[in-house]
Design an enzyme around this catalytic site. Structure first.
Site, PDB file in Angstrom:
ATOM      1  N   LYS A 183       0.856  -1.204   0.000  1.00  0.00           N
ATOM      2  CA  LYS A 183       0.000   0.000   0.000  1.00  0.00           C
ATOM      3  C   LYS A 183       0.882   1.241   0.000  1.00  0.00           C
ATOM      4  O   LYS A 183       1.609   1.494   0.959  1.00  0.00           O
ATOM      5  CB  LYS A 183      -0.900   0.052   1.241  1.00  0.00           C
ATOM      6  CG  LYS A 183      -1.924   1.178   1.098  1.00  0.00           C
ATOM      7  CD  LYS A 183      -2.559   1.598   2.394  1.00  0.00           C
ATOM      8  CE  LYS A 183      -1.856   2.708   3.099  1.00  0.00           C
ATOM      9  NZ  LYS A 183      -1.885   4.026   2.436  1.00  0.00           N
ATOM     10  N   GLU A 257      10.352   0.524  10.214  1.00  0.00           N
ATOM     11  CA  GLU A 257      11.284   1.642  10.036  1.00  0.00           C
ATOM     12  C   GLU A 257      10.503   2.890  10.403  1.00  0.00           C
ATOM     13  O   GLU A 257       9.629   3.314   9.654  1.00  0.00           O
ATOM     14  CB  GLU A 257      11.742   1.757   8.575  1.00  0.00           C
ATOM     15  CG  GLU A 257      12.405   0.534   8.023  1.00  0.00           C
ATOM     16  CD  GLU A 257      13.880   0.485   8.348  1.00  0.00           C
ATOM     17  OE1 GLU A 257      14.399   1.439   8.967  1.00  0.00           O
ATOM     18  OE2 GLU A 257      14.507  -0.523   8.006  1.00  0.00           O
ATOM     19  N   CYS A 291      13.356  10.336   7.432  1.00  0.00           N
ATOM     20  CA  CYS A 291      13.334   9.773   8.791  1.00  0.00           C
ATOM     21  C   CYS A 291      14.690   9.880   9.458  1.00  0.00           C
ATOM     22  O   CYS A 291      14.787  10.038  10.670  1.00  0.00           O
ATOM     23  CB  CYS A 291      12.866   8.322   8.745  1.00  0.00           C
ATOM     24  SG  CYS A 291      13.632   7.371   7.449  1.00  0.00           S
ATOM     25  N   GLU A 388       9.920  14.861  16.083  1.00  0.00           N
ATOM     26  CA  GLU A 388      10.276  14.816  14.669  1.00  0.00           C
ATOM     27  C   GLU A 388       9.449  15.884  13.933  1.00  0.00           C
ATOM     28  O   GLU A 388       8.222  15.790  13.896  1.00  0.00           O
ATOM     29  CB  GLU A 388       9.949  13.422  14.132  1.00  0.00           C
ATOM     30  CG  GLU A 388      10.432  13.194  12.722  1.00  0.00           C
ATOM     31  CD  GLU A 388      10.164  11.774  12.240  1.00  0.00           C
ATOM     32  OE1 GLU A 388       9.063  11.256  12.475  1.00  0.00           O
ATOM     33  OE2 GLU A 388      11.070  11.190  11.614  1.00  0.00           O
TER      34      GLU A 388
HETATM   35  P1  NDP Z   1       1.860   7.446   8.789  1.00  0.00           P
HETATM   36  O1  NDP Z   1       2.658   6.578   9.665  1.00  0.00           O
HETATM   37  O2  NDP Z   1       0.456   7.727   9.150  1.00  0.00           O
HETATM   38  O3  NDP Z   1       1.824   6.858   7.299  1.00  0.00           O
HETATM   39  C1  NDP Z   1       2.676   5.873   6.777  1.00  0.00           C
HETATM   40  C2  NDP Z   1       1.867   4.849   5.985  1.00  0.00           C
HETATM   41  O4  NDP Z   1       1.023   4.094   6.856  1.00  0.00           O
HETATM   42  C3  NDP Z   1       0.924   5.472   4.961  1.00  0.00           C
HETATM   43  O5  NDP Z   1       0.823   4.624   3.839  1.00  0.00           O
HETATM   44  C4  NDP Z   1      -0.377   5.510   5.733  1.00  0.00           C
HETATM   45  O6  NDP Z   1      -1.505   5.640   4.939  1.00  0.00           O
HETATM   46  C5  NDP Z   1      -0.332   4.185   6.452  1.00  0.00           C
HETATM   47  N1  NDP Z   1      -1.176   4.082   7.634  1.00  0.00           N
HETATM   48  C6  NDP Z   1      -1.769   5.073   8.347  1.00  0.00           C
HETATM   49  N2  NDP Z   1      -2.450   4.550   9.389  1.00  0.00           N
HETATM   50  C7  NDP Z   1      -2.281   3.203   9.342  1.00  0.00           C
HETATM   51  C8  NDP Z   1      -2.709   2.112  10.153  1.00  0.00           C
HETATM   52  N3  NDP Z   1      -3.444   2.300  11.239  1.00  0.00           N
HETATM   53  N4  NDP Z   1      -2.325   0.861   9.823  1.00  0.00           N
HETATM   54  C9  NDP Z   1      -1.552   0.640   8.736  1.00  0.00           C
HETATM   55  N5  NDP Z   1      -1.122   1.632   7.923  1.00  0.00           N
HETATM   56  C10 NDP Z   1      -1.468   2.904   8.225  1.00  0.00           C
HETATM   57  O7  NDP Z   1       2.626   8.800   8.591  1.00  0.00           O
HETATM   58  P2  NDP Z   1       2.003  10.185   8.085  1.00  0.00           P
HETATM   59  O8  NDP Z   1       2.084  10.188   6.633  1.00  0.00           O
HETATM   60  O9  NDP Z   1       0.677  10.444   8.692  1.00  0.00           O
HETATM   61  O10 NDP Z   1       3.023  11.210   8.711  1.00  0.00           O
HETATM   62  C11 NDP Z   1       2.905  11.595  10.066  1.00  0.00           C
HETATM   63  C12 NDP Z   1       4.273  11.820  10.654  1.00  0.00           C
HETATM   64  O11 NDP Z   1       4.978  10.602  10.663  1.00  0.00           O
HETATM   65  C13 NDP Z   1       5.146  12.769   9.868  1.00  0.00           C
HETATM   66  O12 NDP Z   1       4.918  14.082  10.216  1.00  0.00           O
HETATM   67  C14 NDP Z   1       6.510  12.300  10.250  1.00  0.00           C
HETATM   68  O13 NDP Z   1       6.894  12.901  11.452  1.00  0.00           O
HETATM   69  C15 NDP Z   1       6.337  10.833  10.462  1.00  0.00           C
HETATM   70  N6  NDP Z   1       6.758  10.044   9.287  1.00  0.00           N
HETATM   71  C16 NDP Z   1       7.903   9.363   9.362  1.00  0.00           C
HETATM   72  C17 NDP Z   1       8.341   8.646   8.282  1.00  0.00           C
HETATM   73  C18 NDP Z   1       9.587   7.900   8.326  1.00  0.00           C
HETATM   74  O14 NDP Z   1      10.091   7.505   7.287  1.00  0.00           O
HETATM   75  N7  NDP Z   1      10.119   7.648   9.476  1.00  0.00           N
HETATM   76  C19 NDP Z   1       7.621   8.629   7.023  1.00  0.00           C
HETATM   77  C20 NDP Z   1       6.372   9.346   7.057  1.00  0.00           C
HETATM   78  C21 NDP Z   1       5.999  10.023   8.147  1.00  0.00           C
HETATM   79  P3  NDP Z   1      -1.954   7.139   4.535  1.00  0.00           P
HETATM   80  O15 NDP Z   1      -0.956   7.622   3.569  1.00  0.00           O
HETATM   81  O16 NDP Z   1      -3.268   7.004   3.923  1.00  0.00           O
HETATM   82  O17 NDP Z   1      -2.002   7.928   5.816  1.00  0.00           O
END
Ligand code: NDP
Length: 477
Positions: A183, A257, A291, A388
């Site tokens: 996804k 991660e 990240c 973060e």
């Molecule tokens: P999320 O953790 O919400 O999103 C990452 C992925 O998980 C997306 O594909 C998301 O879908 C999906 N997801 C969301 N909720 C669930 C769930 N309950 N079960 C399984 N999958 C799920 O990150 P965000 O994009 O909301 O970002 C929020 C914060 O997270 C950022 O501000 C940043 O600080 C941090 N972040 C860190 C990352 C890293 O690489 N360490 C990467 C991205 C974000 P959908 O896109 O529809 O929300």
């Protein structure tokens, strides 16, 4: 410092072959999902790029079944040398379609074209090349003779490196003989769907790779599906914790991660100009949506003033704007939600008494942009030192002794990466042994290579991606 005028040098949007609508990819076919279609938006203009089909819970079930069939009947039994040929083919197709992928990634994500063109897409191809080479050598990977795959892998990825995170997930899974349901993030699904087309072009057997766009509920349905053998997630620590709770007691394998708040440590003997370049790369690469970003600069007090002066001069030259312009250094913030989060945390920095400096660079009149920002006089208790921000915002702290630097660097619940800047090799090794971080860069930052394992400690997650260590996550060992 002299300023240079730049003529616009936009990459052609036509190269993206953008379509008005995209379908999901299940069992080797592009199909409509029963979920509500989503609209993917160009963050640089806020215009809708395309409508994308999304999955319902029934679609998740169909995709997992397709992956199971492909695993049982074809992929799990195929000799590694044969699987490797498909991976080589995919890698070459990514290279052939690299301009299309780079432009599409910049449109959908907002990252500068020079980054998608020179980092994301070539590194994604490199991950497939690297893992193609492993497919027939798993017996020699150090996990015993004939290590078995796990089965069906559910993979959920974020929006900051859409194609690259897909490659980090799919390449090792396929090399080891697993099948995949992935996804992509809700705001950046487009390159994953072009990748699906690449799988079709490569004549990958149906069901080996399935791509299900959708929001968090699709991710949640996927990772909790009972017929999934392994879950791999990259994203926020909060969602990582939720997934851990869902999988607890099921016996299913999990790698996470998650977030980070990396310390980039500059000692007084560091080559300062080189360090300035590394700091800029550490926090402004990909708008700071990284990240492992070097978001906490720890600088030795005796050189702090000089370093900060050079840093501000350098940052003021960064060009913020149109992601498709080849001169752009810092592109658009991926979503309004993320922009609001960056604004909120930066305001908290002001409120808690840090000193804000903002680059005087002009910002585009429309679209989601945030000027490069540096906070000095930051204390460890402040939110901008602990949380973060995931944006182009650097928090600067100082230290007097090497021990203090290490204590401050490790004073975080995260542990993904760190940077060390010093002339002394012995100090690099001394620091690297004490830093609780999965990756420690010395006199450089944000270097990625498929041969190097990447992953975190503590709230940054567990498991490694890349290199020999990364294979373990997809093998029954
Ligand atoms: P999320 O953790 O919400 O999103 C990452 C992925 O998980 C997306 O594909 C998301 O879908 C999906 N997801 C969301 N909720 C669930 C769930 N309950 N079960 C399984 N999958 C799920 O990150 P965000 O994009 O909301 O970002 C929020 C914060 O997270 C950022 O501000 C940043 O600080 C941090 N972040 C860190 C990352 C890293 O690489 N360490 C990467 C991205 C974000 P959908 O896109 O529809 O929300």
């Amino acid at each position: 410092m002299p300023t240079f005028e730049y003529a616009p040098a936009p990459e052609s949007r036509e190269l993206a072959n953008l379509r008005t609508s995209y379908q999901m990819f299940v069992d080797g076919k592009f199909v409509d999902g029963a979920g509500k279609p989503l609209k993917s938006v160009n963050p640089a203009t806020e215009e809708v790029l395309a409508e994308v089909a999304t999955a319902s819970p029934d679609d998740v079930d169909l995709a997992v079944r397709a992956a199971r069939r492909a695993y049982d009947r074809v992929w799990g039994r195929m000799p590694g040398a044969e699987r490797g040929k498909y991976l080589f083919r995919i890698a070459r197709l990514i290279q052939e379609r690299s301009r299309e992928l780079a432009v599409l990634e910049s449109l959908d994500n907002g990252k500068p074209i020079k980054e998608s063109r020179d980092t994301d897409v070539p590194t994604a191809a490199a991950h497939f090349f690297h893992h193609a080479g492993w497919a027939d050598k798993l017996d020699y990977a150090g996990y015993g003779p004939e290590p078995r795959p796990l089965g069906v892998a559910a993979q959920v990825i974020p929006w900051n490196f859409p194609l690259l995170m897909l490659a980090w997930k799919i390449a090792p899974a396929l090399a080891c003989g697993n099948t995949v349901v992935l996804k992509p993030a809700e705001t950046t699904p487009l390159t994953a769907l072009v990748f699906a087309d690449i799988c079709r072009q490569a004549e990958l057997p149906p069901g080996v790779v399935n791509i299900l766009p959708g929001a968090g509920d699709v991710g949640a349905a996927l990772v909790s599906h009972p017929d999934v053998d392994k879950v791999a997630f990259t994203g926020s620590t909060d969602v990582g914790k939720e997934i851990t709770r869902t999988l607890a007691g099921t016996g299913r394998r999990l790698t996470l991660e998650l977030g980070g708040k990396a310390a980039n440590i500059v000692f007084d003997d560091a080559p300062l100009d080189q360090a300035v370049e590394g700091i800029v790369n550490g926090i402004f690469f990909n708008q700071g949506h990284v990240c492992c970003a070097g978001s906490r600069l720890l600088v030795q007090e005796s050189v702090a003033e000089e370093l900060l002066a050079r840093l501000r001069t350098r940052i003021a030259t960064l060009r913020v704007g149109d992601p498709l312009d080849k001169n752009t250094d810092v592109g658009a913030i991926n979503s309004r939600e993320q922009l609001n989060k960056i604004i909120e945390l930066s305001d908290a920095g002001d409120a808690e008494g840090a000193q804000r400096w903002t680059s005087p660079c002009p910002l585009p009149e429309r679209g989601l942009f945030f000027a490069p920002t540096v906070f000095s006089e930051v204390q460890q208790s402040m939110r901008i030192a602990k949380e973060e921000i995931f944006g182009p915002v650097l928090s600067v702290l100082t230290f007097r002794t090497p021990d203090e630097a290490i204590t401050k660097a490790n004073n975080t619940p995260y542990g993904l990466s760190a940077g060390v800047w010093t002339e002394k090799g012995s100090r690099i090794l001394w620091a690297a042994q004490r830093l609780r971080a999965g990756v420690v860069w010395a006199n450089t930052f944000n270097r990625f290579d498929p041969t190097a394992p990447f992953g975190g400690y503590r709230e940054s997650g567990f498991g490694r991606e890349g290199g020999r260590a990364g294979l373990e996550a997809y093998l029954d060992v």
